[in-house]
Design a protein around this motif. Structure first.
Motif, PDB file in Angstrom:
ATOM      1  N   GLU A  84       0.876  -1.449   0.119  1.00 45.21           N
ATOM      2  CA  GLU A  84       0.006   0.073  -0.076  1.00 45.21           C
ATOM      3  C   GLU A  84       1.002   1.285   0.021  1.00 45.21           C
ATOM      4  O   GLU A  84       0.578   2.326  -0.932  1.00 45.21           O
ATOM      5  CB  GLU A  84      -1.069  -0.136   1.273  1.00 45.21           C
ATOM      6  N   TYR A  85       2.029   1.168   0.797  1.00 44.03           N
ATOM      7  CA  TYR A  85       2.883   2.412   0.671  1.00 44.03           C
ATOM      8  C   TYR A  85       3.557   2.512  -0.457  1.00 44.03           C
ATOM      9  O   TYR A  85       3.584   3.874  -0.752  1.00 44.03           O
ATOM     10  CB  TYR A  85       3.877   2.088   2.230  1.00 44.03           C
ATOM     11  N   THR A  86       3.858   1.835  -1.087  1.00 47.22           N
ATOM     12  CA  THR A  86       4.507   1.996  -2.363  1.00 47.22           C
ATOM     13  C   THR A  86       3.700   2.111  -3.595  1.00 47.22           C
ATOM     14  O   THR A  86       4.328   2.436  -4.697  1.00 47.22           O
ATOM     15  CB  THR A  86       5.585   0.900  -2.676  1.00 47.22           C
ATOM     16  N   GLU A  87       2.464   1.569  -3.379  1.00 50.63           N
ATOM     17  CA  GLU A  87       1.463   1.791  -4.377  1.00 50.63           C
ATOM     18  C   GLU A  87       1.682   0.902  -5.499  1.00 50.63           C
ATOM     19  O   GLU A  87       1.513   1.123  -6.738  1.00 50.63           O
ATOM     20  CB  GLU A  87       1.077   3.204  -5.122  1.00 50.63           C
ATOM     21  N   ALA A  88       2.276  -0.441  -5.009  1.00 50.40           N
ATOM     22  CA  ALA A  88       2.681  -1.395  -6.054  1.00 50.40           C
ATOM     23  C   ALA A  88       1.259  -2.228  -6.384  1.00 50.40           C
ATOM     24  O   ALA A  88       0.238  -1.840  -5.467  1.00 50.40           O
ATOM     25  CB  ALA A  88       3.789  -2.335  -5.358  1.00 50.40           C
ATOM     26  N   ASP A  89       1.337  -3.023  -7.476  1.00 50.77           N
ATOM     27  CA  ASP A  89       0.074  -4.043  -7.531  1.00 50.77           C
ATOM     28  C   ASP A  89      -0.078  -4.938  -6.781  1.00 50.77           C
ATOM     29  O   ASP A  89      -1.035  -5.693  -6.621  1.00 50.77           O
ATOM     30  CB  ASP A  89      -0.018  -4.236  -8.958  1.00 50.77           C
ATOM     31  N   ALA A  90       1.110  -5.687  -6.444  1.00 46.71           N
ATOM     32  CA  ALA A  90       1.096  -6.907  -5.730  1.00 46.71           C
ATOM     33  C   ALA A  90       2.380  -7.052  -4.841  1.00 46.71           C
ATOM     34  O   ALA A  90       3.424  -6.493  -5.194  1.00 46.71           O
ATOM     35  CB  ALA A  90       1.093  -8.200  -6.815  1.00 46.71           C
ATOM     36  N   TRP A  91       2.160  -8.013  -3.860  1.00 44.42           N
ATOM     37  CA  TRP A  91       3.604  -8.305  -3.182  1.00 44.42           C
ATOM     38  C   TRP A  91       3.666  -9.659  -2.836  1.00 44.42           C
ATOM     39  O   TRP A  91       2.581 -10.295  -2.680  1.00 44.42           O
ATOM     40  CB  TRP A  91       3.763  -7.378  -1.698  1.00 44.42           C
ATOM     41  N   THR A  92       5.060 -10.067  -2.644  1.00 44.05           N
ATOM     42  CA  THR A  92       5.111 -11.690  -2.308  1.00 44.05           C
ATOM     43  C   THR A  92       6.347 -11.732  -1.340  1.00 44.05           C
ATOM     44  O   THR A  92       7.174 -11.217  -1.886  1.00 44.05           O
ATOM     45  CB  THR A  92       4.797 -12.748  -3.308  1.00 44.05           C
ATOM     46  N   THR A  93       6.536 -12.919  -0.828  1.00 41.17           N
ATOM     47  CA  THR A  93       7.808 -13.363  -0.199  1.00 41.17           C
ATOM     48  C   THR A  93       8.199 -14.633  -0.997  1.00 41.17           C
ATOM     49  O   THR A  93       8.973 -15.481  -0.237  1.00 41.17           O
ATOM     50  CB  THR A  93       7.832 -13.240   1.310  1.00 41.17           C
ATOM     51  N   SER A  94       7.777 -15.072  -1.827  1.00 47.85           N
ATOM     52  CA  SER A  94       7.816 -16.459  -2.610  1.00 47.85           C
ATOM     53  C   SER A  94       7.976 -16.071  -4.274  1.00 47.85           C
ATOM     54  O   SER A  94       6.919 -15.505  -4.786  1.00 47.85           O
ATOM     55  CB  SER A  94       6.659 -17.275  -2.099  1.00 47.85           C
ATOM     56  N   ALA A  95       9.028 -16.781  -4.763  1.00 51.90           N
ATOM     57  CA  ALA A  95       9.449 -16.499  -6.029  1.00 51.90           C
ATOM     58  C   ALA A  95       8.071 -17.199  -6.692  1.00 51.90           C
ATOM     59  O   ALA A  95       7.504 -16.761  -7.879  1.00 51.90           O
ATOM     60  CB  ALA A  95      10.729 -17.204  -6.496  1.00 51.90           C
ATOM     61  N   ALA A  96       7.706 -18.410  -6.439  1.00 51.20           N
ATOM     62  CA  ALA A  96       6.813 -19.411  -7.130  1.00 51.20           C
ATOM     63  C   ALA A  96       5.602 -18.474  -7.127  1.00 51.20           C
ATOM     64  O   ALA A  96       4.761 -18.553  -8.307  1.00 51.20           O
ATOM     65  CB  ALA A  96       6.741 -20.657  -6.290  1.00 51.20           C
ATOM     66  N   GLU A  97       5.338 -17.963  -5.935  1.00 52.21           N
ATOM     67  CA  GLU A  97       3.971 -17.052  -5.868  1.00 52.21           C
ATOM     68  C   GLU A  97       3.786 -15.968  -6.883  1.00 52.21           C
ATOM     69  O   GLU A  97       2.868 -15.636  -7.511  1.00 52.21           O
ATOM     70  CB  GLU A  97       3.433 -16.713  -4.439  1.00 52.21           C
ATOM     71  N   GLY A  98       5.142 -15.218  -6.892  1.00 51.59           N
ATOM     72  CA  GLY A  98       5.310 -14.186  -7.571  1.00 51.59           C
ATOM     73  C   GLY A  98       5.072 -14.396  -9.326  1.00 51.59           C
ATOM     74  O   GLY A  98       4.442 -13.774  -9.835  1.00 51.59           O
ATOM     75  N   VAL A  99       5.668 -15.459  -9.559  1.00 53.85           N
ATOM     76  CA  VAL A  99       5.372 -16.033 -10.953  1.00 53.85           C
ATOM     77  C   VAL A  99       3.949 -16.458 -11.198  1.00 53.85           C
ATOM     78  O   VAL A  99       3.530 -16.014 -12.670  1.00 53.85           O
ATOM     79  CB  VAL A  99       6.395 -17.064 -11.271  1.00 53.85           C
ATOM     80  N   ARG A 100       3.472 -16.690 -10.405  1.00 47.51           N
ATOM     81  CA  ARG A 100       1.915 -17.492 -10.612  1.00 47.51           C
ATOM     82  C   ARG A 100       1.278 -16.015 -10.705  1.00 47.51           C
ATOM     83  O   ARG A 100       0.214 -15.861 -11.562  1.00 47.51           O
ATOM     84  CB  ARG A 100       1.337 -18.154  -9.390  1.00 47.51           C
ATOM     85  N   ILE A 101       1.407 -15.135  -9.707  1.00 48.16           N
ATOM     86  CA  ILE A 101       0.666 -13.871 -10.080  1.00 48.16           C
ATOM     87  C   ILE A 101       0.895 -13.033 -11.443  1.00 48.16           C
ATOM     88  O   ILE A 101       0.016 -12.660 -11.942  1.00 48.16           O
ATOM     89  CB  ILE A 101       1.217 -12.771  -9.004  1.00 48.16           C
ATOM     90  N   MET A 102       2.195 -13.062 -11.909  1.00 49.64           N
ATOM     91  CA  MET A 102       2.615 -12.524 -13.243  1.00 49.64           C
ATOM     92  C   MET A 102       1.870 -13.349 -14.419  1.00 49.64           C
ATOM     93  O   MET A 102       1.352 -12.533 -15.270  1.00 49.64           O
ATOM     94  CB  MET A 102       4.228 -12.751 -13.101  1.00 49.64           C
ATOM     95  N   LEU A 103       1.772 -14.615 -14.396  1.00 50.13           N
ATOM     96  CA  LEU A 103       1.206 -15.250 -15.118  1.00 50.13           C
ATOM     97  C   LEU A 103      -0.324 -14.902 -15.375  1.00 50.13           C
ATOM     98  O   LEU A 103      -0.806 -14.722 -16.565  1.00 50.13           O
ATOM     99  CB  LEU A 103       1.449 -16.971 -15.124  1.00 50.13           C
ATOM    100  N   ARG A 104      -0.801 -14.828 -14.044  1.00 49.04           N
ATOM    101  CA  ARG A 104      -2.187 -14.568 -14.226  1.00 49.04           C
ATOM    102  C   ARG A 104      -2.370 -13.107 -14.790  1.00 49.04           C
ATOM    103  O   ARG A 104      -3.350 -12.818 -15.630  1.00 49.04           O
ATOM    104  CB  ARG A 104      -2.802 -14.291 -12.672  1.00 49.04           C
ATOM    105  N   TRP A 105      -1.619 -11.958 -14.456  1.00 45.25           N
ATOM    106  CA  TRP A 105      -1.721 -10.755 -15.178  1.00 45.25           C
ATOM    107  C   TRP A 105      -1.399 -11.003 -16.407  1.00 45.25           C
ATOM    108  O   TRP A 105      -2.190 -10.228 -17.518  1.00 45.25           O
ATOM    109  CB  TRP A 105      -0.613 -10.036 -14.625  1.00 45.25           C
ATOM    110  N   MET A 106      -0.685 -11.710 -17.034  1.00 43.18           N
ATOM    111  CA  MET A 106      -0.652 -12.215 -18.638  1.00 43.18           C
ATOM    112  C   MET A 106      -1.880 -12.488 -19.279  1.00 43.18           C
ATOM    113  O   MET A 106      -2.184 -12.106 -20.352  1.00 43.18           O
ATOM    114  CB  MET A 106       0.649 -12.894 -19.089  1.00 43.18           C
ATOM    115  N   GLU A 107      -2.493 -13.340 -18.480  1.00 44.66           N
ATOM    116  CA  GLU A 107      -3.915 -14.091 -18.906  1.00 44.66           C
ATOM    117  C   GLU A 107      -4.776 -12.745 -19.266  1.00 44.66           C
ATOM    118  O   GLU A 107      -5.465 -12.856 -20.065  1.00 44.66           O
ATOM    119  CB  GLU A 107      -4.202 -15.012 -17.835  1.00 44.66           C
ATOM    120  N   GLU A 108      -4.866 -12.156 -17.796  1.00 46.42           N
ATOM    121  CA  GLU A 108      -5.869 -11.128 -17.903  1.00 46.42           C
ATOM    122  C   GLU A 108      -5.680  -9.922 -19.173  1.00 46.42           C
ATOM    123  O   GLU A 108      -6.628  -9.544 -19.546  1.00 46.42           O
ATOM    124  CB  GLU A 108      -5.918 -10.219 -16.535  1.00 46.42           C
ATOM    125  N   LYS A 109      -4.386  -9.903 -19.194  1.00 45.14           N
ATOM    126  CA  LYS A 109      -4.054  -8.779 -20.326  1.00 45.14           C
ATOM    127  C   LYS A 109      -4.324  -9.314 -21.801  1.00 45.14           C
ATOM    128  O   LYS A 109      -4.945  -8.805 -22.780  1.00 45.14           O
ATOM    129  CB  LYS A 109      -2.452  -8.603 -20.349  1.00 45.14           C
TER     130      LYS A 109
END
Ligand code: B12
Length: 221
Positions: free
Chosen positions: A193-218
């Motif tokens: 919220e402070y940085t106004e990023a779209d997502a956060w994670t402390t896991s590379a695997a979860e991060g990649v899942r989020i990125m793949l979802r964004w590409m699907e949505e796009k």
């Protein structure tokens, strides 16, 4: 088979945590030659890195041990990353990611794991390295036109650098062109919220899942 895999994992984790570089490299080579999934080996590296971090926090490891551990993790992850790249060659890029460790921070083991996993998932990755100033992120967005910007940071001060980077992206009029994901040990919902990023994670695997979802949505848009 499962038993064998588990013991190979444990062996590798133990070798890394006991800072036995030669053994860690040997086991990794054996596992890759046996055709094991490189992603599984990367998971073990993450586990070993977590144990090393805990040891450092408990005062059982010192900076010199961390430096050594960092070198071993790099030494071991290089051939695994190479294997992943080799396996990923057949795919055409599904999206573009610009990533870096933010200004003031030089931790890059986690970032490098994200790079490898994102490449394995089919992303074209532009890695800006460590201690990356906000202007460098902006320049890279202009030059490469990525879909996603990833920022890594392990120090508390990294959160401030992430905010400055998002602010610079906004000031350059590029914020609506990219999705922003932040990762690393100190990030959380508050940091997002402070940085106004779209997502956060402390896991590379979860991060990649989020990125793949964004590409699907796009793609659907
Ligand atoms: C190894 C290490 C080092 C190594 C780094 C080597 C390297 N090449 O990276 C060295 C020795 C250089 C180092 C230096 C320092 N360190 Co240090 N370090 C660590 C340690 C033990 C492990 C970090 C690590 O590699 N973890 C393993 C990786 C795999 O985890 P990760 O980075 O979190 O990444 C995972 C996820 O977060 C995610 N991820 C990460 N980035 C991103 C990005 C995106 C986009 C996504 C989607 C996901 C994602 O994916 C990864 C895999 O799942 C941590 C302790 C800890 N528990 O974090 C301290 C730690 C981060 N260090 C710390 C400190 C204080 C320092 C120094 C200031 C020490 C000093 N006095 O000099 C310097 C800082 C130098 C600088 N300017 O950056 C503190 C930070 C405290 C704070 N709150 O700010 C910690 C927390 C230790 C502690 N408990 O005190 N360190």
């Amino acid at each position: 088979m499962l038993q064998r895999d588990m013991s190979m994992s444990e062996e590798l984790i133990n070798a890394i945590v006991s800072l036995d570089e030669k053994r860690a490299v040997e086991i990794t080579k054996r596992r890759l030659e046996a055709g094991e999934d490189p992603l599984k080996i990367l998971e073990d590296l993450t586990k070993a890195a977590d144990i090393i971090g805990e040891k450092y926090e408990r005062g059982e490891f010192f900076i010199a041990d961390l430096v050594m551990a960092g070198e071993i993790l790099k030494e071991v992850s290089d051939p695994v990353r190479a294997k992943l790249k080799e396996l990923g060659k057949v795919r055409s890029p599904i999206g573009k990611l610009v990533i870096g460790t933010v200004q003031g921070d030089i931790h890059d083991i986690g970032k490098n794991i994200v790079v490898t996993m994102a490449e394995a998932a089919g992303f074209e990755v532009i890695d800006l390295g460590v201690d990356v100033a906000p202007e460098k992120f902006v320049e890279a967005i202009r030059e490469h036109e990525p879909d996603i910007v990833g920022m890594s940071g392990l120090l508390t001060l990294a959160i401030e650098s992430m905010k400055k980077t998002v602010d610079a992206i906004k000031a350059a009029g590029l914020r609506d062109k990219v999705k922003v994901i932040i990762g690393g040990g100190r990030v959380d919902q508050y940091a997002k919220e402070y940085t106004e990023a779209d997502a956060w994670t402390t896991s590379a695997a979860e991060g990649v899942r989020i990125m793949l979802r964004w590409m699907e949505e796009k793609k659907k848009r």
